[in-house]
Scaffold this active site. Structure first.
Site, PDB file in Angstrom:
ATOM      1  N   PRO A 178       0.835  -1.205   0.000  1.00 58.70           N
ATOM      2  CA  PRO A 178       0.000   0.000   0.000  1.00 58.70           C
ATOM      3  C   PRO A 178       0.863   1.246   0.000  1.00 58.70           C
ATOM      4  O   PRO A 178       2.072   1.192   0.246  1.00 58.70           O
ATOM      5  CB  PRO A 178      -0.799  -0.132   1.305  1.00 58.70           C
ATOM      6  CG  PRO A 178       0.053  -0.987   2.184  1.00 58.70           C
ATOM      7  CD  PRO A 178       0.751  -1.942   1.265  1.00 58.70           C
ATOM      8  N   CYS A 179       0.252   2.388  -0.264  1.00 64.14           N
ATOM      9  CA  CYS A 179       1.017   3.629  -0.381  1.00 64.14           C
ATOM     10  C   CYS A 179       1.733   3.945   0.928  1.00 64.14           C
ATOM     11  O   CYS A 179       1.323   3.520   2.016  1.00 64.14           O
ATOM     12  CB  CYS A 179       0.112   4.772  -0.822  1.00 64.14           C
ATOM     13  SG  CYS A 179      -0.862   5.520   0.496  1.00 64.14           S
ATOM     14  N   LEU A 180       2.799   4.714   0.832  1.00 63.55           N
ATOM     15  CA  LEU A 180       3.648   4.991   1.981  1.00 63.55           C
ATOM     16  C   LEU A 180       2.916   5.741   3.096  1.00 63.55           C
ATOM     17  O   LEU A 180       3.336   5.693   4.255  1.00 63.55           O
ATOM     18  CB  LEU A 180       4.873   5.795   1.539  1.00 63.55           C
ATOM     19  CG  LEU A 180       5.907   5.026   0.712  1.00 63.55           C
ATOM     20  CD1 LEU A 180       7.016   5.971   0.240  1.00 63.55           C
ATOM     21  CD2 LEU A 180       6.498   3.869   1.514  1.00 63.55           C
TER      22      LEU A 180
END
Length: 278
Positions: A178-180
């Site tokens: 998933p995105c940071l």
């Protein structure tokens, strides 16, 4: 290429869905869910399918490289667009529904692109299990008319990987990424500097050979999460002194190891129960 009898009906439904669309723009991150969607879209629609990846500070550079490589392997036409999540106050403030603002930015970018290029449908990689989790981003996508083919035909996370393997995607077992922004506790402001810092910390571990991991960040503390069965090996094989020094140079004051180990969505346990099941 053989598809198991239990999955063949769902694959056929997926193909029928794309055939009925005629043309489709795939919101493509390079992860296994959107890769499977892109693969089936390409198999059915050929050049009438387009994969689009959003490039922003919340995407690791190596993830972008992998997304490009995987799109090339699939054969689907691939396009990059820039998104500006950090410019949205609702995103940068990191509320419990941060993903709503992230997906709003994504699809407010993809929808006009699709219209300009003549695509009636934008599709994503949301699967049937995702709809059972706390995913405010799904609502943002729904509001903008995005379709989720995997969820529509009832394909679960486990079935995504099985089907991807049977269809020949070599990265079928790629860990979820998933995105940071998911590395920060809700309520802590997200900045470009923080995203870059946690991204570099995760790159450090991957270069050492660790594949499935998270570096959670809270203020100036980094917390490493690894699968429980790998924690002892990590301690035994890692030059901890060198790691701490390198991460302090990145800007962390403290470097810790989560003894419970990696668990996807762990930060959601801090949410009120009502929010988790909504």
């Amino acid at each position: 290429m053989t598809v198991s009898p239990t999955l063949k009906p769902k694959l056929n439904q997926l193909k029928t869905l794309f055939a009925e669309m005629g043309r489709a723009l795939v919101a493509y991150s390079g992860g296994i869910d959107s890769s499977l969607v892109a693969k089936v879209a390409w198999d059915v629609l050929g050049t009438e399918a387009l994969a689009v990846t959003a490039v922003s500070p919340s995407l690791l550079p190596e993830e972008l490289v992998e997304a490009e490589d995987h799109a090339l392997d699939i054969g689907i036409t691939h396009k990059l667009v820039e998104t500006q999540e950090l410019a949205r106050p609702g995103y940068a403030a990191n509320p419990v529904n941060r993903c709503y603002f992230c997906k709003s930015e994504l699809h407010d970018t993809l929808k006009p692109l699709a219209q300009a290029l003549g695509y009636d449908y934008v599709v994503d990689g949301v699967n049937a299990d995702d709809r059972q989790d706390y995913r405010p981003g799904i609502q943002a996508a729904k509001e903008r008319g995005v379709r989720s083919p995997l969820a529509e035909v009832g394909i679960s996370k486990l079935e995504v990987r099985q089907l991807a393997k049977e269809l020949g995607l070599a990265w079928w077992d790629k860990p979820a990424q998933p995105c940071l922004s998911s590395r920060f506790p809700y309520g802590e402001e997200i900045t470009l500097e923080k995203l870059q810092r946690v991204g570099r910390a995760e790159q450090y571990l991957r270069k050492l050979g660790w594949r499935e991991l998270r570096v959670r960040s809270q203020a100036t503390t980094a917390r490493i999460e690894l699968p429980p069965g790998q924690i002892k090996q990590f301690i035994a094989e890692t030059d901890l002194e060198a790691l701490v020094q390198a991460w302090q140079e990145l800007g962390f004051t403290y470097v810790t190891l989560d003894l419970e180990g990696f668990r996807s969505g762990k930060l959601n346990q801090e949410l009120p129960l009502a929010a988790q099941v909504s």
